[in-house]
Design a protein around this motif. Structure first.
Motif, short mmCIF file in Angstrom:
data_model
loop_
_atom_site.label_atom_id
_atom_site.label_comp_id
_atom_site.label_asym_id
_atom_site.label_seq_id
_atom_site.Cartn_x
_atom_site.Cartn_y
_atom_site.Cartn_z
N HIS A 281 -0.16 -38.57 21.36
CA HIS A 281 0.16 -38.69 19.94
C HIS A 281 -0.86 -38.00 19.04
CE1 HIS A 281 2.67 -40.41 16.83
NE2 HIS A 281 1.62 -40.94 16.21
N ASP A 282 -1.89 -37.40 19.65
CA ASP A 282 -2.90 -36.77 18.80
C ASP A 282 -2.38 -35.43 18.26
OD1 ASP A 282 -3.37 -34.77 20.78
OD2 ASP A 282 -4.96 -35.96 21.69
N GLU A 283 -3.11 -34.89 17.31
CA GLU A 283 -2.67 -33.68 16.61
C GLU A 283 -2.53 -32.49 17.55
OE1 GLU A 283 -4.07 -30.81 12.86
OE2 GLU A 283 -5.15 -32.68 13.31
N THR A 284 -3.47 -32.37 18.50
CA THR A 284 -3.42 -31.23 19.42
C THR A 284 -2.13 -31.23 20.22
OG1 THR A 284 -5.83 -31.28 19.64
CG2 THR A 284 -4.61 -30.03 21.29
N ASN A 285 -1.78 -32.37 20.79
CA ASN A 285 -0.57 -32.41 21.61
C ASN A 285 0.69 -32.31 20.77
OD1 ASN A 285 0.41 -32.73 24.42
ND2 ASN A 285 1.47 -34.49 23.54
N THR A 286 0.68 -32.88 19.59
CA THR A 286 1.84 -32.77 18.71
C THR A 286 2.13 -31.31 18.40
OG1 THR A 286 1.43 -34.94 17.73
CG2 THR A 286 2.80 -33.41 16.47
N GLU A 287 1.10 -30.56 18.03
CA GLU A 287 1.31 -29.15 17.67
C GLU A 287 1.63 -28.30 18.90
OE1 GLU A 287 1.65 -27.96 14.64
OE2 GLU A 287 1.50 -30.08 14.11
N THR A 288 0.96 -28.56 20.02
CA THR A 288 1.25 -27.78 21.24
C THR A 288 2.68 -28.03 21.70
OG1 THR A 288 -1.08 -27.96 21.89
CG2 THR A 288 0.49 -27.27 23.58
N THR A 289 3.12 -29.29 21.63
CA THR A 289 4.49 -29.61 22.03
C THR A 289 5.50 -28.90 21.16
OG1 THR A 289 3.84 -31.79 22.87
CG2 THR A 289 6.15 -31.50 22.27
N VAL B 209 8.28 -26.06 22.36
CA VAL B 209 9.71 -26.25 22.11
C VAL B 209 10.26 -25.08 21.30
CG1 VAL B 209 11.42 -27.70 20.93
CG2 VAL B 209 9.64 -28.75 22.33
N ARG B 210 9.50 -24.62 20.31
CA ARG B 210 9.93 -23.45 19.53
C ARG B 210 10.09 -22.23 20.43
NH1 ARG B 210 5.60 -25.22 16.00
NH2 ARG B 210 6.46 -26.45 14.26
N LEU C 9 11.50 -36.06 20.28
CA LEU C 9 11.53 -35.45 21.60
C LEU C 9 11.38 -36.53 22.68
CD1 LEU C 9 9.31 -32.37 20.82
CD2 LEU C 9 11.68 -32.28 21.60
N TYR C 10 12.12 -36.32 23.75
CA TYR C 10 12.04 -37.21 24.91
C TYR C 10 10.60 -37.22 25.41
CZ TYR C 10 13.04 -38.68 29.76
OH TYR C 10 13.06 -39.31 30.96
N VAL C 11 10.14 -38.40 25.83
CA VAL C 11 8.75 -38.57 26.22
C VAL C 11 8.33 -37.60 27.32
CG1 VAL C 11 9.34 -40.39 27.87
CG2 VAL C 11 7.04 -40.30 26.93
N TRP C 12 9.28 -37.23 28.22
CA TRP C 12 8.92 -36.34 29.31
C TRP C 12 8.85 -34.87 28.89
CZ3 TRP C 12 6.23 -36.79 33.39
CH2 TRP C 12 6.14 -38.03 34.03
N VAL C 13 9.04 -34.60 27.60
CA VAL C 13 8.73 -33.26 27.07
C VAL C 13 7.25 -33.21 26.70
CG1 VAL C 13 9.17 -31.56 25.26
CG2 VAL C 13 11.07 -32.89 26.22
N ASP C 14 6.81 -34.16 25.88
CA ASP C 14 5.43 -34.08 25.38
C ASP C 14 4.40 -34.62 26.36
OD1 ASP C 14 4.66 -37.07 24.45
OD2 ASP C 14 6.73 -36.70 23.86
N ALA C 15 4.82 -35.45 27.34
CA ALA C 15 3.83 -36.04 28.27
C ALA C 15 3.12 -34.98 29.11
CB ALA C 15 4.48 -37.10 29.14
N PRO C 16 3.84 -34.12 29.85
CA PRO C 16 3.12 -33.12 30.66
C PRO C 16 2.42 -32.06 29.81
CG PRO C 16 5.49 -32.76 30.81
CD PRO C 16 5.31 -34.06 30.10
N ILE C 17 2.92 -31.83 28.60
CA ILE C 17 2.25 -30.86 27.73
C ILE C 17 0.84 -31.33 27.38
CG2 ILE C 17 2.34 -29.76 25.43
CD1 ILE C 17 5.39 -29.66 25.75
N GLU C 18 0.60 -32.64 27.49
CA GLU C 18 -0.75 -33.17 27.27
C GLU C 18 -1.75 -32.56 28.26
OE1 GLU C 18 -4.16 -35.31 26.21
OE2 GLU C 18 -2.33 -34.81 25.11
N TYR C 19 -1.29 -32.13 29.43
CA TYR C 19 -2.20 -31.45 30.35
C TYR C 19 -2.80 -30.21 29.69
CZ TYR C 19 0.34 -34.15 33.97
OH TYR C 19 0.92 -35.13 34.72
N ILE C 20 -1.94 -29.44 29.02
CA ILE C 20 -2.41 -28.25 28.32
C ILE C 20 -3.29 -28.65 27.14
CG2 ILE C 20 -1.71 -26.19 27.02
CD1 ILE C 20 0.93 -26.25 28.59
N SER C 21 -2.81 -29.63 26.37
CA SER C 21 -3.53 -30.05 25.17
C SER C 21 -4.91 -30.60 25.51
CB SER C 21 -2.72 -31.11 24.42
OG SER C 21 -1.44 -30.63 24.09
#
Length: 718
Positions: free
Chosen positions: A103-111, A115-116, A271-283
């Motif tokens: 839920h932090d700013e980094t992951n929100t923006e990266t997600t 998606v874009r 967004l479905y949780v399984w979209v932003d969850a693995p993106i946290e690895y990048i974030s």
């Protein structure tokens, strides 16, 4: 990404599946995080540049549901658990280079950025689907607000996954006989407009990806079944107000307004949780770079230019990591994972963990009992193959600590350093013998091979086996008898033992970091052992040091009895409370999104068959040739409902066996499993398939018989 042996000249990122911010941690959860930490540390010991990252999974319906029950906001609820995890992991020396949250700013923006990119590449489209709806409460029911029946296997399913049955990912609208998990009301299906990710277009890519994928065999083989059965596109939005909003500028329209008419009753889609969850690895890797600087570690090298990405997860989320996630990465122009290591589950004394009945060994409980974290790290890391289920019991825990840590490694190091300190003030004036130097080199090779084979168990055993050699070496040479008769030889032997102790500190550090740090200090070595590489294992010891302390303490049998009694009392009290409340639901299921789904696997005591009165002679028993084998391949026998064809390595040869386990085991997960077979049974033919031996299993559920330790393949059972 390369497929060269570690270490490579490309930076590595090791990740652990995100703990779901919804409840306490227990030892079942810790298996994945200990495994990831051991693997990341071991890569660094090999000389591999590595970042170890993870974060808390803050979103999804269970958080929203439980936050509502506690009368707080989902963000407040999840952040409290996030802070708990941040405090707990270091207590077990699980040392993430960065630990963020979704839920932090980094992951929100990266997600939103990813998606874009997926939308711009044409991989996202809009579609009307049937979504569960509670007509009495007048609200839509995403994911874990819905319970019902899995359409594939008929087991009870919750939300987006059949976690008690076939473990398939389920799309909205697939659950049969839906019921609201909030109110218990029967649910209806209503049409809603949602966004879909075009996973089906990646079928060819994913097939080739799985051919390249390294790691555990369950992560490589299980996803092929889903591809062969036909990939379904993936709904990536939900009717929920807790999560990351779908970026409307991704395609320029309102995800709730497909026809241009404003729907005042529609909730905002997230967004479905399984979209932003693995993106946290990048974030999380980005945040690590922001903290240390790109000169120290540049996140774009592994994620965009080509690095060694290794995911360490629980086997219940293989599909998300081996299908959805690489498709997203590929579609958005990121680097695919090199490896996925999927762990088995942890049981407790042969039974499943049950949070509702408080049948679990909790992380904070383990520490409160005064046990050192390295003991549990060793037990979880080396008790069976990583992808196999592991049973935790206080008896087995005690046995392995006393036998292997105290009796083998601790005993060798203490007696060696004590003798060296008392007689020579440290390492004697000598050089290492060829025998010992060669044995250390062999241990280093075993360690490196284990990491390249993604086996943390073998990596830990490389050190334990070296310590066993040390015990044999010092006992065989008896330096205490040589100090007067052959002092030069005595110095040589003790120097060798100090050299072995130094090598053990280096090689065992990934498994037991605090213990090996203490050993490093006892050896008088400078710096931090965690900063060393395998090359240091063969470098000359520093020299002078004082008398050592013992590294480990024995656990007494009475202590185990006390712990079991406490556990039984807790389970009994929780069961009584549950009966009083007439509530069998487990409110803390799915505490983690990556390891055990704390489903209560208690069963009624089996109706045991009576013992036979007939006895056989010892000679008759000796006629049975029982052997340790390892399953190499398993597949169903065509036209047979129950039969499976197994290829089993029994050391001398590979045998084909037919066993009635097709409906009782996931055949894709059997390769690598140690089993016991009757090798001298007459050959038989079943459904036209030859069976050359018999697989031994217990009960109607065909619980496969195996060995407690690591008896070599082909060993005869006596």
């Amino acid at each position: 990404m390369s497929h060269e042996e570690f270490p490579t000249d490309r930076p590595a990122v090791v990740t652990c599946g995100l703990p779901y911010a919804n409840g306490d941690l227990h030892v079942g959860h810790l298996r994945t995080y200990v495994g990831g930490d051991v693997y990341a540390r071991a890569l660094e010991t090999l000389g591999q540049e590595t970042a170890f990252v993870s974060g808390s999974d803050m979103h999804g319906t269970p958080v929203a549901v439980n936050a509502d029950k506690e009368g707080v906001s989902p963000e407040e609820f999840a952040l409290e658990w996030h802070e708990t995890y941040k405090e707990t992991f270091p207590q077990f020396d699980i040392a993430f280079d960065n630990y963020g949250h979704t839920h932090d700013e980094t992951n929100t923006e990266t997600t939103k950025e990813i998606v874009r990119e997926l939308a711009a590449a044409g991989h996202i489209y809009e579609k009307e689907i049937m979504v569960a709806y509670d007509p009495i409460e007048d609200q839509h029911l995403p994911d874990r607000y819905v319970e019902g029946t899995c359409p594939y296997c008929g087991e009870t399913a919750r939300g987006d996954e059949c976690d008690e049955g076939c473990q398939r990912h389920l799309e909205p609208g697939e659950i049969e006989d839906p019921v609201s998990s909030i109110t218990g009301n029967p649910a209806e299906y209503h049409e809603r407009t949602h966004k879909f990710f075009e996973v089906s277009e990646f079928e060819e890519y994913l097939t080739e990806f799985l051919d390249r994928l390294e790691g555990t065999s369950n992560a490589q083989n299980q996803p092929r079944e889903w591809i062969e059965s036909g990939l379904q596109d993936w709904c990536i939005t939900r009717d929920l107000d807790w999560g990351i909003d779908y970026p409307e500028d991704a395609d320029g329209d309102d995800p709730n307004d497909a026809d241009g008419d404003e729907d005042d009753d529609a909730d905002d889609l997230v967004l479905y949780v399984w979209v932003d969850a693995p993106i946290e690895y990048i974030s999380s890797t980005k945040q690590y770079t922001e903290r240390v600087g790109s000169d120290a570690f540049d996140w774009e090298q592994p994620w965009k230019e080509g690095g060694e990405i290794v995911h360490v997860i629980g086997r219940d989320i293989i599909q998300h990591h081996a299908i959805f996630w690489p498709a997203m990465l590929n579609g958005a122009g990121y680097v695919e994972p090199r490896a996925i290591m999927a762990s088995g589950f942890v049981t407790l004394g042969g039974k499943g963990f049950s949070t509702s009945r408080n049948r679990a060994v909790w992380a904070d409980e383990y520490l409160d009992e005064g046990f050192h974290p390295d003991l549990l790290r060793y037990y979880l890391a080396t008790n069976g193959g990583f992808q196999q289920d592991v049973d935790f019991s206080w008896e087995k825990f005690r046995d392995r600590v006393n036998t292997e840590l105290v009796g083998t490694l601790g005993n060798f190091v203490y007696r060696s350093l004590l003798f060296a300190a008392r007689n020579y003030g440290g390492a004697p004036d000598a050089t290492v013998s060829d025998e010992v130097d060669d044995r250390i080199a062999e241990a280093v090779d075993d360690f490196a091979a284990a990491i390249n084979d993604y086996s943390i168990r073998k990596a830990g055993n490389a050190a334990i086996d070296l310590a066993a050699f040390g015990n044999e070496y010092i006992q065989r040479n008896e330096p205490w008898k040589l100090t007067d008769d052959d002092p030069e030889r005595a110095e040589q032997v003790i120097y060798d033992c100090v050299q072995l102790s130094k090598a053990l500190a280096v090689l065992f550090q990934p498994v037991a970091p605090d213990t090996c740090d203490r050993l490093w200090s006892q050896l008088g070595e400078a710096g931090d052992v965690a900063d060393t590489t395998v090359a240091v294992a063969r470098e000359a010891p520093q020299g002078a040091f004082d008398e050592p302390d013992e590294l480990f303490e024995k656990i007494e049998a009475e202590r185990v009895e006390e712990l079991n009694e406490k556990l039984e009392q807790r389970v009994e009290a929780a069961t009584d409370d549950e009966a009083d409340e007439d509530d069998d639901a487990d409110d803390t299921e799915d505490t983690m999104s990556d390891d055990t789904t704390d489903a209560d696997t208690d069963a009624q005591a089996a109706d045991l068959e009576p013992l036979t009165d007939e006895r056989i002679s010892f000679e008759d028993f000796q006629d049975l040739d029982l052997r340790v084998g390892e399953i190499i391949d398993a597949e169903g026998v065509e036209d047979a409902d129950k039969l499976a064809k197994l290829q089993v390595d029994i050391g001398h040869e590979q045998r084909q066996l037919v066993a009635g386990i097709k409906q009782l085991h996931d055949l894709n997960e059997l390769p690598g499993t140690r089993v016991i077979i009757v090798a001298n049974l007459e050959k038989a033919e079943l459904f036209g398939v030859e069976s050359n031996g018999m697989l031994l299993a217990a009960g109607e559920e065909a619980d496969l018989l195996t060995t407690h330790a690591d008896a070599p393949i082909g060993t005869r059972i006596q």
